[in-house]
Design a protein around this motif. Structure first.
Motif, PDB file in Angstrom:
ATOM      1  N   LYS A 120      95.078 -22.118  65.507  1.00  0.00           N
ATOM      2  CA  LYS A 120      94.928 -22.898  66.740  1.00  0.00           C
ATOM      3  C   LYS A 120      95.180 -24.381  66.448  1.00  0.00           C
ATOM      4  O   LYS A 120      94.949 -24.849  65.335  1.00  0.00           O
ATOM      5  N   TYR A 121      95.636 -25.086  67.445  1.00  0.00           N
ATOM      6  CA  TYR A 121      95.678 -26.555  67.395  1.00  0.00           C
ATOM      7  C   TYR A 121      95.360 -27.027  68.801  1.00  0.00           C
ATOM      8  O   TYR A 121      95.363 -26.231  69.750  1.00  0.00           O
ATOM      9  N   SER A 122      95.109 -28.321  68.966  1.00  0.00           N
ATOM     10  CA  SER A 122      94.594 -28.798  70.251  1.00  0.00           C
ATOM     11  C   SER A 122      95.516 -28.457  71.428  1.00  0.00           C
ATOM     12  O   SER A 122      96.730 -28.683  71.375  1.00  0.00           O
ATOM     13  N   SER A 123      94.880 -27.960  72.474  1.00  0.00           N
ATOM     14  CA  SER A 123      95.567 -27.581  73.711  1.00  0.00           C
ATOM     15  C   SER A 123      96.478 -28.685  74.252  1.00  0.00           C
ATOM     16  O   SER A 123      97.550 -28.422  74.790  1.00  0.00           O
ATOM     17  N   ILE A 124      96.058 -29.916  74.094  1.00  0.00           N
ATOM     18  CA  ILE A 124      96.748 -31.040  74.742  1.00  0.00           C
ATOM     19  C   ILE A 124      98.210 -31.166  74.318  1.00  0.00           C
ATOM     20  O   ILE A 124      99.045 -31.624  75.078  1.00  0.00           O
ATOM     21  N   PHE A 125      98.519 -30.738  73.097  1.00  0.00           N
ATOM     22  CA  PHE A 125      99.872 -30.974  72.592  1.00  0.00           C
ATOM     23  C   PHE A 125     100.879 -29.939  73.086  1.00  0.00           C
ATOM     24  O   PHE A 125     102.039 -29.960  72.686  1.00  0.00           O
ATOM     25  N   ASN A 126     100.433 -29.066  73.970  1.00  0.00           N
ATOM     26  CA  ASN A 126     101.356 -28.107  74.580  1.00  0.00           C
ATOM     27  C   ASN A 126     101.901 -28.587  75.921  1.00  0.00           C
ATOM     28  O   ASN A 126     102.577 -27.839  76.625  1.00  0.00           O
ATOM     29  N   GLU A 155      93.435 -22.180  83.077  1.00  0.00           N
ATOM     30  CA  GLU A 155      94.605 -22.780  82.431  1.00  0.00           C
ATOM     31  C   GLU A 155      94.300 -23.070  80.955  1.00  0.00           C
ATOM     32  O   GLU A 155      95.083 -22.748  80.064  1.00  0.00           O
ATOM     33  N   PHE A 156      93.130 -23.647  80.701  1.00  0.00           N
ATOM     34  CA  PHE A 156      92.745 -23.989  79.321  1.00  0.00           C
ATOM     35  C   PHE A 156      92.787 -22.754  78.408  1.00  0.00           C
ATOM     36  O   PHE A 156      93.387 -22.779  77.334  1.00  0.00           O
ATOM     37  N   PHE A 157      92.169 -21.662  78.864  1.00  0.00           N
ATOM     38  CA  PHE A 157      92.120 -20.475  77.997  1.00  0.00           C
ATOM     39  C   PHE A 157      93.507 -19.878  77.807  1.00  0.00           C
ATOM     40  O   PHE A 157      93.818 -19.350  76.734  1.00  0.00           O
ATOM     41  N   ASP A 185      80.298 -21.645  77.226  1.00  0.00           N
ATOM     42  CA  ASP A 185      81.389 -20.814  76.686  1.00  0.00           C
ATOM     43  C   ASP A 185      81.846 -21.291  75.314  1.00  0.00           C
ATOM     44  O   ASP A 185      82.988 -21.057  74.920  1.00  0.00           O
ATOM     45  N   SER A 186      80.985 -22.010  74.617  1.00  0.00           N
ATOM     46  CA  SER A 186      81.372 -22.565  73.321  1.00  0.00           C
ATOM     47  C   SER A 186      80.618 -21.838  72.206  1.00  0.00           C
ATOM     48  O   SER A 186      79.495 -22.200  71.860  1.00  0.00           O
ATOM     49  N   PRO A 187      81.223 -20.788  71.636  1.00  0.00           N
ATOM     50  CA  PRO A 187      80.483 -19.960  70.678  1.00  0.00           C
ATOM     51  C   PRO A 187      80.087 -20.691  69.397  1.00  0.00           C
ATOM     52  O   PRO A 187      79.115 -20.308  68.747  1.00  0.00           O
ATOM     53  N   ASN A 188      80.820 -21.745  69.023  1.00  0.00           N
ATOM     54  CA  ASN A 188      80.538 -22.376  67.722  1.00  0.00           C
ATOM     55  C   ASN A 188      79.555 -23.543  67.770  1.00  0.00           C
ATOM     56  O   ASN A 188      79.030 -23.954  66.738  1.00  0.00           O
ATOM     57  N   SER A 189      79.354 -24.104  68.976  1.00  0.00           N
ATOM     58  CA  SER A 189      78.629 -25.379  69.049  1.00  0.00           C
ATOM     59  C   SER A 189      77.235 -25.350  68.430  1.00  0.00           C
ATOM     60  O   SER A 189      76.889 -26.229  67.643  1.00  0.00           O
ATOM     61  N   GLN A 196      89.881 -31.608  78.684  1.00  0.00           N
ATOM     62  CA  GLN A 196      89.718 -30.290  78.058  1.00  0.00           C
ATOM     63  C   GLN A 196      89.814 -30.341  76.541  1.00  0.00           C
ATOM     64  O   GLN A 196      89.464 -29.376  75.867  1.00  0.00           O
ATOM     65  N   MET A 197      90.262 -31.462  75.998  1.00  0.00           N
ATOM     66  CA  MET A 197      90.298 -31.577  74.534  1.00  0.00           C
ATOM     67  C   MET A 197      88.920 -31.398  73.909  1.00  0.00           C
ATOM     68  O   MET A 197      88.806 -31.031  72.751  1.00  0.00           O
ATOM     69  N   PHE A 198      87.861 -31.707  74.689  1.00  0.00           N
ATOM     70  CA  PHE A 198      86.497 -31.601  74.145  1.00  0.00           C
ATOM     71  C   PHE A 198      86.045 -30.152  73.981  1.00  0.00           C
ATOM     72  O   PHE A 198      84.968 -29.902  73.470  1.00  0.00           O
ATOM     73  N   ASN A 225      85.457 -38.013  70.508  1.00  0.00           N
ATOM     74  CA  ASN A 225      85.115 -36.771  69.789  1.00  0.00           C
ATOM     75  C   ASN A 225      84.906 -37.032  68.285  1.00  0.00           C
ATOM     76  O   ASN A 225      84.058 -36.405  67.634  1.00  0.00           O
ATOM     77  N   GLN A 226      85.679 -37.956  67.727  1.00  0.00           N
ATOM     78  CA  GLN A 226      85.713 -38.083  66.266  1.00  0.00           C
ATOM     79  C   GLN A 226      84.756 -39.114  65.677  1.00  0.00           C
ATOM     80  O   GLN A 226      84.399 -39.009  64.506  1.00  0.00           O
ATOM     81  N   VAL A 227      84.339 -40.092  66.488  1.00  0.00           N
ATOM     82  CA  VAL A 227      83.398 -41.070  65.927  1.00  0.00           C
ATOM     83  C   VAL A 227      82.121 -40.361  65.423  1.00  0.00           C
ATOM     84  O   VAL A 227      81.694 -40.593  64.287  1.00  0.00           O
TER      85      VAL A 227
END
Ligand code: 3HC
Length: 311
Positions: A105-111, A265-267, A203-207, A195-197, A134-136
């Protein structure tokens, strides 16, 4: 031994200090980090494409050199992140192969396509803006090599965001057609940038586990809210608007309310069905295939150097 390792690991996490590559760590922690860090690295690499596409068409020499520097920064970010993932024992070639095969996977935004010059502004302002929010917090991630890579990356991201802002500001205050172009770019990138977040918290299994391990410090929705709150005064200063009729200050919450995003759309996008998913992957494969001889030559040269040293 595993028990002592687990105890020491728990202590390190509890006292908010750092896990380093040689420390004992649970396999699941290692696996989840490799997952997140490699996806992040792939995002930086694929993220070079929408902007790289505009280097030859930048409207002035100055804009062109800034954009070239920015795209090179993304390559550098990808390399730091692959290095951080390697310290967890995952060979770099394996990560490259996963991206190549379309499994990673890579970030959705770059599609999404960068259609106009204003999109380069919107990518800088919104996409790099979201990346910073997100990264700070990831600069404090419990895994040392990841957190340290993030510090440098965030410094460069803030320059990227400013260049995007400045492109949009110039267009917004230019001719009517330029203003429209800027508004259109913001309209198209706003939703996908939010949606990058990641998916909503439910619906966020890893958080949850990632927060317990202090890899993530905030949930996806918390960071998305922080981003929206930050954008509202900025879009006003740009002389533009955000494309959400439900956006409204909520006095009680002390935050802006905003409308639902298109999660279907995101999924679809993260399953590989984004507008440009296929082209992004094809471009990556072509670049990797065409660069194979360079890598082979570099390895042959390095081998000869070390043989000469041995003699
Ligand atoms: N695009 C693609 N996939 C996404 C996604 C997105 N926007 N958001 C979430 N996902 C995926 C997750 O990777 C996960 O998939 P997996 O279980 O198969 O690995 C699944 O959707 C469920 O999401 P979770 O919320 O459970 O996943 P996480 O807890 O890992 O949270 C995240 C997702 C917030 C993206 C987190 O991984 C993270 O903070 N990653 C680091 C930041 C990052 O990768 N940024 C990339 C874009 S920014 C950039 O590249 C910089 C720019 O300058 C080019």
């Amino acid at each position: 031994e595993a028990e002592a390792g687990q105890n020491r690991f728990d202590e390190i996490i509890a006292e908010d200090s750092r896990i380093e590559p040689r420390d004992w760590m649970p396999e699941s922690y290692r696996k989840s980090l490799v997952r997140q860090v490699s996806q992040h690295a792939h995002s930086e690499i694929i993220g070079m494409q929408p902007e790289g596409n505009w280097i030859s068409r930048a409207p002035s020499l100055k804009r062109k050199s800034i954009l070239m520097a920015k795209v090179q920064d993304e390559a550098g970010h990808g390399l730091y992140l692959y290095s951080a993932a390697e310290t967890l024992g995952r060979p770099r070639e394996e990560m490259y192969d996963q991206l190549y095969s379309g499994k990673a996977k890579y970030s959705s935004i770059f599609n999404y396509p960068a259609r106009t010059w204003a999109d380069i502004g919107a990518i800088g302002w919104l996409v790099d803006g979201a990346a910073i929010v997100n990264q700070v917090p990831l600069c404090r991630a419990s895994y040392g090599p990841y957190g340290r890579a993030m510090v440098r990356i965030c410094k460069e991201e803030s320059f990227h965001q400013r260049q995007g802002w400045e492109i949009l500001y110039s267009l917004s205050h230019g001719t009517e057609a330029q203003h429209q172009m800027a508004q259109d770019a913001v309209n198209r990138f706003y939703g996908p940038a939010l949606q990058m977040f990641g998916p909503p918290d439910g619906d966020s299994p890893n958080s949850q586990q990632s927060m317990a391990w202090k890899i993530k410090r905030f949930t996806n929705d918390e960071l998305r809210q922080r981003f929206v709150d930050m954008l509202v005064p900025q879009v006003e200063a740009l002389g533009l608007t955000l494309p959400d009729p439900e956006l409204k200050w909520n006095e009680e919450r002390g935050h802006y309310d905003f409308g639902d995003l298109d999660w279907d759309e995101f999924f679809a996008v993260i399953k590989g069905n984004g507008p440009l998913s296929r082209q992004r992957l094809e471009h990556y494969r072509k670049a990797r295939d065409e660069g194979a001889w360079v890598r082979e030559a570099a390895v042959a040269y390095a081998n000869r150097q070390s043989q000469e040293q041995d003699q």
